[in-house]
Design a protein around this motif. Structure first.
Motif, PDB file in Angstrom:
ATOM      1  N   ASP A 104      19.702 -14.895  -2.432  1.00  0.00           N
ATOM      2  CA  ASP A 104      18.646 -15.097  -3.422  1.00  0.00           C
ATOM      3  C   ASP A 104      17.383 -14.294  -3.120  1.00  0.00           C
ATOM      4  OD1 ASP A 104      20.240 -16.895  -4.841  1.00  0.00           O
ATOM      5  OD2 ASP A 104      19.500 -18.613  -3.678  1.00  0.00           O
ATOM      6  N   SER A 105      17.378 -13.524  -2.053  1.00  0.00           N
ATOM      7  CA  SER A 105      16.208 -12.728  -1.674  1.00  0.00           C
ATOM      8  C   SER A 105      15.986 -11.599  -2.682  1.00  0.00           C
ATOM      9  CB  SER A 105      16.399 -12.142  -0.276  1.00  0.00           C
ATOM     10  OG  SER A 105      16.531 -13.186   0.664  1.00  0.00           O
ATOM     11  N   VAL A 106      14.703 -11.302  -2.927  1.00  0.00           N
ATOM     12  CA  VAL A 106      14.356 -10.292  -3.928  1.00  0.00           C
ATOM     13  C   VAL A 106      13.291  -9.344  -3.392  1.00  0.00           C
ATOM     14  CG1 VAL A 106      14.940 -11.755  -5.912  1.00  0.00           C
ATOM     15  CG2 VAL A 106      12.619 -11.815  -4.983  1.00  0.00           C
ATOM     16  N   VAL A 107      13.191  -8.192  -4.041  1.00  0.00           N
ATOM     17  CA  VAL A 107      12.113  -7.237  -3.791  1.00  0.00           C
ATOM     18  C   VAL A 107      11.442  -6.914  -5.115  1.00  0.00           C
ATOM     19  CG1 VAL A 107      13.075  -6.189  -1.709  1.00  0.00           C
ATOM     20  CG2 VAL A 107      13.657  -5.252  -3.935  1.00  0.00           C
ATOM     21  N   ASN A 108      10.176  -6.532  -5.029  1.00  0.00           N
ATOM     22  CA  ASN A 108       9.393  -6.176  -6.205  1.00  0.00           C
ATOM     23  C   ASN A 108       9.406  -4.657  -6.349  1.00  0.00           C
ATOM     24  OD1 ASN A 108       7.427  -5.597  -8.092  1.00  0.00           O
ATOM     25  ND2 ASN A 108       5.939  -7.038  -7.276  1.00  0.00           N
ATOM     26  N   LEU A 109      10.253  -4.149  -7.223  1.00  0.00           N
ATOM     27  CA  LEU A 109      10.329  -2.706  -7.450  1.00  0.00           C
ATOM     28  C   LEU A 109       9.254  -2.223  -8.425  1.00  0.00           C
ATOM     29  CD1 LEU A 109      14.200  -2.185  -7.716  1.00  0.00           C
ATOM     30  CD2 LEU A 109      12.727  -1.815  -5.733  1.00  0.00           C
ATOM     31  N   LYS A 110       8.686  -3.126  -9.188  1.00  0.00           N
ATOM     32  CA  LYS A 110       7.676  -2.774 -10.203  1.00  0.00           C
ATOM     33  C   LYS A 110       6.314  -2.460  -9.579  1.00  0.00           C
ATOM     34  CE  LYS A 110       6.304  -2.579 -14.568  1.00  0.00           C
ATOM     35  NZ  LYS A 110       6.803  -1.549 -15.459  1.00  0.00           N
ATOM     36  N   SER A 111       5.992  -3.115  -8.450  1.00  0.00           N
ATOM     37  CA  SER A 111       4.669  -2.965  -7.842  1.00  0.00           C
ATOM     38  C   SER A 111       4.776  -2.606  -6.365  1.00  0.00           C
ATOM     39  CB  SER A 111       3.860  -4.261  -7.996  1.00  0.00           C
ATOM     40  OG  SER A 111       3.698  -4.578  -9.346  1.00  0.00           O
ATOM     41  N   PRO A 112       5.175  -1.380  -6.065  1.00  0.00           N
ATOM     42  CA  PRO A 112       5.310  -1.013  -4.653  1.00  0.00           C
ATOM     43  C   PRO A 112       3.957  -0.855  -3.964  1.00  0.00           C
ATOM     44  CG  PRO A 112       5.598   0.916  -6.026  1.00  0.00           C
ATOM     45  CD  PRO A 112       5.484  -0.269  -6.966  1.00  0.00           C
ATOM     46  N   VAL A 113       4.005  -0.946  -2.657  1.00  0.00           N
ATOM     47  CA  VAL A 113       2.880  -0.578  -1.806  1.00  0.00           C
ATOM     48  C   VAL A 113       3.051   0.909  -1.535  1.00  0.00           C
ATOM     49  CG1 VAL A 113       1.882  -0.843   0.495  1.00  0.00           C
ATOM     50  CG2 VAL A 113       2.688  -2.861  -0.770  1.00  0.00           C
ATOM     51  N   VAL A 114       2.002   1.676  -1.784  1.00  0.00           N
ATOM     52  CA  VAL A 114       2.064   3.130  -1.590  1.00  0.00           C
ATOM     53  C   VAL A 114       1.002   3.506  -0.567  1.00  0.00           C
ATOM     54  CG1 VAL A 114       2.051   5.385  -2.704  1.00  0.00           C
ATOM     55  CG2 VAL A 114       2.738   3.366  -4.018  1.00  0.00           C
ATOM     56  N   ILE A 115       1.415   4.277   0.426  1.00  0.00           N
ATOM     57  CA  ILE A 115       0.514   4.657   1.512  1.00  0.00           C
ATOM     58  C   ILE A 115       0.415   6.177   1.590  1.00  0.00           C
ATOM     59  CG2 ILE A 115       0.141   4.566   4.013  1.00  0.00           C
ATOM     60  CD1 ILE A 115       1.871   1.930   3.924  1.00  0.00           C
ATOM     61  N   ASN A 116      -0.815   6.661   1.651  1.00  0.00           N
ATOM     62  CA  ASN A 116      -1.075   8.064   1.957  1.00  0.00           C
ATOM     63  C   ASN A 116      -1.060   8.134   3.475  1.00  0.00           C
ATOM     64  OD1 ASN A 116      -2.349  10.466   2.758  1.00  0.00           O
ATOM     65  ND2 ASN A 116      -3.652  10.524   0.945  1.00  0.00           N
ATOM     66  N   VAL A 117       0.012   8.652   4.019  1.00  0.00           N
ATOM     67  CA  VAL A 117       0.250   8.631   5.458  1.00  0.00           C
ATOM     68  C   VAL A 117      -0.821   9.411   6.223  1.00  0.00           C
ATOM     69  CG1 VAL A 117       1.895   9.272   7.258  1.00  0.00           C
ATOM     70  CG2 VAL A 117       2.719   8.308   5.112  1.00  0.00           C
ATOM     71  N   SER A 118      -1.203  10.571   5.720  1.00  0.00           N
ATOM     72  CA  SER A 118      -2.155  11.394   6.470  1.00  0.00           C
ATOM     73  C   SER A 118      -3.559  10.785   6.495  1.00  0.00           C
ATOM     74  CB  SER A 118      -2.193  12.821   5.918  1.00  0.00           C
ATOM     75  OG  SER A 118      -2.642  12.814   4.585  1.00  0.00           O
ATOM     76  N   LYS A 119      -3.959  10.093   5.430  1.00  0.00           N
ATOM     77  CA  LYS A 119      -5.296   9.489   5.385  1.00  0.00           C
ATOM     78  C   LYS A 119      -5.300   8.013   5.756  1.00  0.00           C
ATOM     79  CE  LYS A 119      -7.325  12.728   2.199  1.00  0.00           C
ATOM     80  NZ  LYS A 119      -8.101  12.930   0.984  1.00  0.00           N
ATOM     81  N   ARG A 120      -4.115   7.432   5.894  1.00  0.00           N
ATOM     82  CA  ARG A 120      -3.971   6.018   6.237  1.00  0.00           C
ATOM     83  C   ARG A 120      -4.716   5.108   5.252  1.00  0.00           C
ATOM     84  NH1 ARG A 120      -0.540   5.283  10.357  1.00  0.00           N
ATOM     85  NH2 ARG A 120      -0.485   6.937  11.877  1.00  0.00           N
ATOM     86  N   ILE A 121      -4.516   5.410   3.980  1.00  0.00           N
ATOM     87  CA  ILE A 121      -5.031   4.540   2.929  1.00  0.00           C
ATOM     88  C   ILE A 121      -3.860   4.106   2.053  1.00  0.00           C
ATOM     89  CG2 ILE A 121      -7.396   5.414   2.900  1.00  0.00           C
ATOM     90  CD1 ILE A 121      -6.661   7.116   0.487  1.00  0.00           C
ATOM     91  N   GLY A 122      -3.952   2.897   1.522  1.00  0.00           N
ATOM     92  CA  GLY A 122      -2.860   2.378   0.721  1.00  0.00           C
ATOM     93  C   GLY A 122      -3.351   1.641  -0.503  1.00  0.00           C
ATOM     94  N   ARG A 123      -2.418   1.440  -1.414  1.00  0.00           N
ATOM     95  CA  ARG A 123      -2.664   0.680  -2.636  1.00  0.00           C
ATOM     96  C   ARG A 123      -1.363   0.021  -3.048  1.00  0.00           C
ATOM     97  NH1 ARG A 123      -6.482   0.983  -5.734  1.00  0.00           N
ATOM     98  NH2 ARG A 123      -5.324   0.805  -7.668  1.00  0.00           N
ATOM     99  N   GLN A 124      -1.476  -1.133  -3.668  1.00  0.00           N
ATOM    100  CA  GLN A 124      -0.319  -1.682  -4.351  1.00  0.00           C
ATOM    101  C   GLN A 124      -0.515  -1.322  -5.815  1.00  0.00           C
ATOM    102  OE1 GLN A 124       0.458  -5.919  -4.106  1.00  0.00           O
ATOM    103  NE2 GLN A 124       2.616  -5.562  -4.554  1.00  0.00           N
TER     104      GLN A 124
END
Length: 147
Positions: A104-124
């Motif tokens: 029954d486990s799920v993931v949210n494909l509609k609202s991913p967490v996105v990270i700019n690896v080089s700047k170490r900033i993220g957003r959902q």
């Protein structure tokens, strides 16, 4: 897009490993700084942990290892808010809800967490131009798939 976050595992809570989320993460908007902790050898499961507290700690997964056809596209505005990085500097992770009955486990494909690896900033982000579900079964073998 990176298939494994950062290439190296940021396993300690040092300031250099902090990922800053200007707007926080949905439901935790006041928490701005997180660290990413590897939870398995294959790099599929990670913990996105508040940098300065034990809570929140979210289980996130590398969606490309589980859903090879996943192809999220960011709007120009979202890319700009992440610092206009090249695609290879973007890391996409999806928030998972692990249930007692694993099927029954799920993931949210509609609202991913996105990270700019080089700047170490993220957003959902909310992906607008697609039909990705908010609750997609994590384990396809057990009547899995989109709900």
């Amino acid at each position: 897009m990176k298939s494994t976050p950062f290439g190296a595992e940021p396993q300690v809570r040092g300031r250099k490993n902090i990922i800053h989320f200007e707007d926080g993460i949905y439901g935790f908007e006041t928490v701005k700084d997180f660290v990413l902790l590897k939870q398995d050898e294959g790099g599929a499961v990670w913990s996105l942990q508040a940098a300065d507290a034990d809570y929140p700690s979210l289980i996130v997964v590398n969606p490309f290892l589980i859903f090879p056809d996943y192809s999220p596209a960011l709007s120009k505005a979202e890319r700009k808010r992440l610092g206009d990085p090249p695609s290879e500097d973007l890391c996409f992770l999806t928030v998972a809800v692990i249930k007692r009955n694993l099927a029954d486990s799920v993931v949210n494909l509609k609202s991913p967490v996105v990270i700019n690896v080089s700047k170490r900033i993220g957003r959902q982000v909310i992906l607008e131009d697609n039909d990705y579900p908010v609750r997609c079964r994590l384990f396809r073998g057990a009547a899995a798939g989109r709900e």
